[in-house]
Design a protein around this motif. Structure first.
Motif, PDB file in Angstrom:
ATOM      1  N   THR A  47       0.870  -1.260   0.048  1.00  0.00           N
ATOM      2  CA  THR A  47      -0.083  -0.160   0.045  1.00  0.00           C
ATOM      3  C   THR A  47       0.797   1.212  -0.115  1.00  0.00           C
ATOM      4  O   THR A  47       2.169   1.340   0.584  1.00  0.00           O
ATOM      5  N   LEU A  48       0.376   2.242  -0.599  1.00  0.00           N
ATOM      6  CA  LEU A  48       0.989   3.443  -0.616  1.00  0.00           C
ATOM      7  C   LEU A  48       0.634   4.559   0.587  1.00  0.00           C
ATOM      8  O   LEU A  48      -0.412   4.579   0.913  1.00  0.00           O
ATOM      9  N   ILE A  49       2.043   4.910   1.055  1.00  0.00           N
ATOM     10  CA  ILE A  49       1.796   5.948   2.166  1.00  0.00           C
ATOM     11  C   ILE A  49       2.703   7.107   2.011  1.00  0.00           C
ATOM     12  O   ILE A  49       3.752   6.907   1.199  1.00  0.00           O
ATOM     13  N   ASP A  50       2.648   8.079   2.860  1.00  0.00           N
ATOM     14  CA  ASP A  50       3.522   9.089   2.821  1.00  0.00           C
ATOM     15  C   ASP A  50       3.947   9.767   1.413  1.00  0.00           C
ATOM     16  O   ASP A  50       4.953   9.897   1.161  1.00  0.00           O
ATOM     17  N   GLY A  51       2.735   9.872   0.639  1.00  0.00           N
ATOM     18  CA  GLY A  51       2.707  10.475  -0.567  1.00  0.00           C
ATOM     19  C   GLY A  51       3.241   9.485  -1.593  1.00  0.00           C
ATOM     20  O   GLY A  51       2.465   8.505  -1.840  1.00  0.00           O
ATOM     21  N   GLN A  52       4.478   9.430  -2.210  1.00  0.00           N
ATOM     22  CA  GLN A  52       4.895   8.702  -3.110  1.00  0.00           C
ATOM     23  C   GLN A  52       6.282   8.247  -2.740  1.00  0.00           C
ATOM     24  O   GLN A  52       6.950   7.636  -3.469  1.00  0.00           O
ATOM     25  N   ARG A  53       6.949   8.700  -1.748  1.00  0.00           N
ATOM     26  CA  ARG A  53       8.464   8.123  -1.289  1.00  0.00           C
ATOM     27  C   ARG A  53       8.364   7.196  -0.475  1.00  0.00           C
ATOM     28  O   ARG A  53       9.448   6.655   0.220  1.00  0.00           O
ATOM     29  N   SER A  54       7.389   6.630  -0.166  1.00  0.00           N
ATOM     30  CA  SER A  54       7.224   5.371   1.064  1.00  0.00           C
ATOM     31  C   SER A  54       6.314   4.236   0.724  1.00  0.00           C
ATOM     32  O   SER A  54       5.121   4.897   0.411  1.00  0.00           O
ATOM     33  N   LEU A  55       6.434   3.094   1.065  1.00  0.00           N
ATOM     34  CA  LEU A  55       5.359   2.169   0.810  1.00  0.00           C
ATOM     35  C   LEU A  55       5.422   1.097   2.047  1.00  0.00           C
ATOM     36  O   LEU A  55       6.466   0.892   2.619  1.00  0.00           O
ATOM     37  N   LYS A  56       4.329   0.579   2.130  1.00  0.00           N
ATOM     38  CA  LYS A  56       4.128  -0.165   3.416  1.00  0.00           C
ATOM     39  C   LYS A  56       3.632  -1.517   2.900  1.00  0.00           C
ATOM     40  O   LYS A  56       2.613  -1.582   2.002  1.00  0.00           O
ATOM     41  N   LEU A  57       4.326  -2.694   3.092  1.00  0.00           N
ATOM     42  CA  LEU A  57       4.109  -3.900   2.823  1.00  0.00           C
ATOM     43  C   LEU A  57       2.905  -4.345   3.407  1.00  0.00           C
ATOM     44  O   LEU A  57       2.557  -4.027   4.627  1.00  0.00           O
ATOM     45  N   GLY A  58       2.116  -5.431   3.094  1.00  0.00           N
ATOM     46  CA  GLY A  58       0.656  -6.027   3.638  1.00  0.00           C
ATOM     47  C   GLY A  58       1.303  -7.248   4.234  1.00  0.00           C
ATOM     48  O   GLY A  58       2.601  -7.531   4.857  1.00  0.00           O
ATOM     49  N   SER A  59       0.548  -8.232   4.524  1.00  0.00           N
ATOM     50  CA  SER A  59       0.616  -9.483   5.173  1.00  0.00           C
ATOM     51  C   SER A  59       0.893 -10.678   4.083  1.00  0.00           C
ATOM     52  O   SER A  59       0.386 -11.648   3.769  1.00  0.00           O
ATOM     53  N   TYR A  60       1.807 -10.263   3.351  1.00  0.00           N
ATOM     54  CA  TYR A  60       2.296 -11.082   2.138  1.00  0.00           C
ATOM     55  C   TYR A  60       3.905 -11.351   2.551  1.00  0.00           C
ATOM     56  O   TYR A  60       4.635 -10.517   2.845  1.00  0.00           O
ATOM     57  N   VAL A  61       4.464 -12.416   2.443  1.00  0.00           N
ATOM     58  CA  VAL A  61       5.906 -12.771   2.422  1.00  0.00           C
ATOM     59  C   VAL A  61       6.302 -13.311   0.891  1.00  0.00           C
ATOM     60  O   VAL A  61       5.667 -13.711   0.160  1.00  0.00           O
ATOM     61  N   GLY A  62       7.658 -13.371   0.741  1.00  0.00           N
ATOM     62  CA  GLY A  62       8.175 -13.816  -0.299  1.00  0.00           C
ATOM     63  C   GLY A  62       9.611 -13.149  -0.722  1.00  0.00           C
ATOM     64  O   GLY A  62      10.306 -12.803   0.058  1.00  0.00           O
ATOM     65  N   PHE A  63       9.413 -12.904  -2.260  1.00  0.00           N
ATOM     66  CA  PHE A  63      10.595 -12.341  -2.611  1.00  0.00           C
ATOM     67  C   PHE A  63      10.297 -11.174  -3.742  1.00  0.00           C
ATOM     68  O   PHE A  63       9.337 -11.702  -4.590  1.00  0.00           O
ATOM     69  N   LEU A  64      10.875 -10.133  -3.763  1.00  0.00           N
ATOM     70  CA  LEU A  64      10.874  -9.341  -4.811  1.00  0.00           C
ATOM     71  C   LEU A  64      12.201  -8.896  -5.477  1.00  0.00           C
ATOM     72  O   LEU A  64      13.233  -8.653  -4.694  1.00  0.00           O
ATOM     73  N   GLN A  65      12.286  -9.066  -6.582  1.00  0.00           N
ATOM     74  CA  GLN A  65      13.560  -8.461  -7.372  1.00  0.00           C
ATOM     75  C   GLN A  65      12.864  -7.452  -8.537  1.00  0.00           C
ATOM     76  O   GLN A  65      12.384  -7.735  -9.488  1.00  0.00           O
ATOM     77  N   SER A  66      13.614  -6.186  -8.520  1.00  0.00           N
ATOM     78  CA  SER A  66      13.236  -5.246  -9.328  1.00  0.00           C
ATOM     79  C   SER A  66      14.162  -5.412 -10.583  1.00  0.00           C
ATOM     80  O   SER A  66      14.934  -6.148 -10.781  1.00  0.00           O
ATOM     81  N   PRO A  67      13.428  -4.835 -11.694  1.00  0.00           N
ATOM     82  CA  PRO A  67      14.035  -4.878 -13.195  1.00  0.00           C
ATOM     83  C   PRO A  67      15.553  -4.438 -13.137  1.00  0.00           C
ATOM     84  O   PRO A  67      16.542  -5.107 -13.945  1.00  0.00           O
TER      85      PRO A  67
END
Length: 431
Positions: A47-67
């Motif tokens: 979810t998006l918080i603090d405008g556009q420079r911060s994100l908050k993860l939810g109740s999900y686990v795993g692995f993320l890899q950006s391009p």
């Protein structure tokens, strides 16, 4: 590798001190996560918080890899305080195997070392281990129909094509025959997943084994569109040897290879909802402990909240289907067991805190109790055990006849913590 846990905050503010609950990522990674979040509909892993420079993860686990290659490992929040990342990763791996229906094998020293790897490398190692056993035992071959032009007749002569043969090529025969070949769809899918592992893994042990297997499967081609071919994977008696490697192959092709994912977001997004993992974990554990005269049913759906007859219609219709996580069916009647991935506090019994139990969850259990248990008997809310929740809470009474117990489930021993509730449930033979 950036390591966080559920509900962590991701920010680009370099002044933040990194921890399991807050991590600093690059601007490019945050932009990619924002685009990824916008493409998800009906779920909120991020979810998006603090405008556009911060994100908050939810109740999900795993692995993320950006391009760009920046990787984020998200672990389950198994305690209210600081926790050991190796322990959280091991619990996550056990949950994932239970959700995929994979029986754990006896762990040796090498496997214990692999359990300390990041989630994606651990998935690679599980896939490679099972594939190595399959290749050593021998891949399944199949007959493939081949049409070709040859100097000798074998198989079946294609008469029509032969009659149209040019005068200068009449010494060549149009034939159709079968070749006993390893190029069946299951082997091609395994080779496609192996190619991705070889290019994506960073572990030296995984790369060594992947390289060895790649040479042993060099004659098998890869598929350009493997996701559409997964439905053609055969599961029968002749293909039983492939059953253990199949879920790992599907996981790699569907989740861990961005080349096969739909859309323009080419990073890796391997996220699992903890609610579902915890439910499957509890179900798998209790199934092994049930007495013979009990049956544990997942996602029962026989009851509805309302029955309604629209105007000008003779037949009534059922509305709002009720689906408890687990339904224990015994000779004494039904008992609803509902799992909740939430860290409650047994010391927070004040009226404004209520142990951290959700009022909406109790409304849900009230409906389950009246529809599945006729308004009488005992029900159970199952929460993960942690430092602030080590024993079952005193019972909650909807009425003198309908009672709810809140019971901790130990993630390491895979058992419900014993207590007074055991007098009213037949969940396992010995507690």
């Amino acid at each position: 590798m950036i390591q966080v846990r559920e509900y962590a905050r991701l920010t680009t503010d370099s002044r933040v001190v990194p921890s399991l609950d807050c991590a600093v990522v690059s601007e490019a990674t945050l932009d990619w996560l924002q685009e990824l979040t916008a493409s998800w509909k009906g779920s909120e892993p991020i979810t998006l918080i603090d405008g556009q420079r911060s994100l908050k993860l939810g109740s999900y686990v795993g692995f993320l890899q950006s391009p760009g290659g920046e990787a984020i490992e998200i672990l389950p929040k198994t305690g209210l305080g600081l926790e050991n990342s190796d322990s959280a990763r091991r619990i996550l791996q056990d949950m994932l195997m239970a959700a995929m229906g994979i029986k754990p094998r006896v762990a040796d020293a090498a496997k214990l070392m692999r359990m300390r790897q990041p989630l994606h490398e651990w998935i690679f190692s599980q896939f490679l281990s099972e594939l190595q056993k399959l290749v050593t035992r021998g891949l399944r071959f199949d007959y493939q129909r081949t049409d070709e032009e040859g100097r000798f007749i074998r198989g079946q002569l294609r008469v029509v094509q032969q009659q149209r043969q040019a005068a200068g090529r009449q010494h060549f025969f149009h034939i159709s025959h079968d070749i006993y070949s390893p190029e069946r769809v299951e082997n091609c899918l395994l080779k496609t997943a192996l190619d991705h592992v070889l290019s994506a893994c960073r572990s030296s042990e995984n790369w060594r084994l992947a390289n060895e297997l790649s040479h042993r499967m060099a004659d098998i081609p890869s598929l350009l569109d493997p996701l559409n071919q997964m439905r053609n994977w055969k599961s029968n008696k002749l293909m039983q040897a492939y059953d253990t490697v199949r879920p790992w192959c599907a996981l790699i092709l569907e989740k861990l290879n961005p080349n096969f994912q739909q859309g323009i977001h080419r990073g890796i997004s391997l996220l699992f909802p903890m609610e579902q993992l915890f439910e499957k974990y509890v179900e798998s554990s209790l199934h092994k402990q049930l007495p013979k005269d009990c049956l544990l049913k997942s996602q029962a759906s026989s009851q509805y909240l309302l029955r309604h007859t629209p105007e000008n219609r003779e037949q009534s219709m059922n509305l709002f289907q009720l689906k408890p996580d687990l339904l224990l069916i015994t000779s004494m009647g039904n008992q609803v067991l509902d799992t909740k991935w939430k860290l409650i506090d047994q010391s927070a019994y004040q009226s404004n805190e209520k142990y951290g139990i959700s009022q909406a969850d109790l409304y849900q259990l009230f409906a389950y109790g009246h529809k599945y248990q006729k308004g009488r008997g005992h029900m159970m809310l199952i929460y993960p055990k942690h430092q602030q929740f080590k024993s079952a809470l005193p019972p909650f009474y909807f009425s003198d006849e309908l009672v709810i117990w809140s019971v901790p489930f130990c993630l390491e021993t895979r058992r419900l913590v014993s207590g007074e509730w055991t007098k009213h449930f037949h969940v396992h033979k010995q507690v």
